[in-house]
Write an enzyme that holds these catalytic residues in place. Structure first.
Site, short mmCIF file in Angstrom:
data_model
loop_
_atom_site.label_atom_id
_atom_site.label_comp_id
_atom_site.label_asym_id
_atom_site.label_seq_id
_atom_site.Cartn_x
_atom_site.Cartn_y
_atom_site.Cartn_z
N ARG A 170 -1.94 -1.94 11.36
CA ARG A 170 -0.44 -2.31 10.78
C ARG A 170 0.40 -1.25 9.82
O ARG A 170 -0.14 -0.11 9.48
CB ARG A 170 -0.47 -3.33 9.73
N ASP B 53 0.63 -12.87 5.74
CA ASP B 53 1.34 -13.55 4.78
C ASP B 53 0.80 -14.85 3.57
O ASP B 53 0.02 -16.19 4.15
CB ASP B 53 2.27 -13.55 4.66
#
Length: 173
Positions: A87, A103
């Site tokens: 990421r 998340d």
């Protein structure tokens, strides 16, 4: 540092549009290192939000029972998994393409601020790619601030262009 007091239920939203067929299942498998995966949603394809000149996203949700607090989960588990899957955060564009995004959408019935994020994630109420997979995990979960069930939230907004991706699956192992 792990919380010893109790087990927590973390409802995690996963998204990817760079090699998502690899990254979504891989992220879910790695989450099992931080607790017990109670459930996984189907995988849904959605158009990108904001930055529309990029590949569609694949989205899913995972229900993780974990001894970690929300802050620990974000700092240790999520940050580590996202980093291990390559990421890269674009500080100029929060909607940029990504290998993986994890998340904390919901955490127990708590209302929290963790690392600049609000829990429950406010976008649950406006984004089908969040609401639909979360409703699959626990349809009767009552949203802590809205008061509706996840099923009612998801049904109320419709799928709005979500496409079921039966060729990509997460496992609850």
């Amino acid at each position: 540092m792990m919380s010893e007091s109790m087990s927590h239920r973390a409802y995690l939203a996963l998204g990817s549009n760079i090699a998502p067929e690899f990254n979504l299942p891989n992220a879910a498998e790695r989450l099992a290192d931080y607790g017990i995966i109670i459930g996984v949603s189907a995988v849904w394809e959605s158009r990108p939000v904001g930055e529309t000149n990029q590949a569609n996203f694949l989205n899913a949700a995972v229900l993780l029972e974990t001894p970690l607090s929300a802050a620990e989960l974000k700092r240790v588990a999520i940050a580590g998994i996202e980093q291990s899957l390559g990421r890269v955060r674009d500080p100029q564009n929060k909607n940029a393409a990504r290998t993986i995004d994890i998340d904390i959408a919901l955490f127990n019935q708590d209302v929290l601020h963790v690392g600049g994020n609000r829990i429950p994630d406010p976008e649950i109420l406006t984004r089908p790619f969040l609401a639909v997979p979360l409703a699959e995990l626990h349809p009767e979960y009552v949203h802590p601030t809205d008061g509706r069930t996840l099923r009612a939230i998801a049904v109320g907004m419709g799928d709005r262009g979500l496409i079921a991706r039966t060729d990509v699956r997460l496992t609850a192992s």
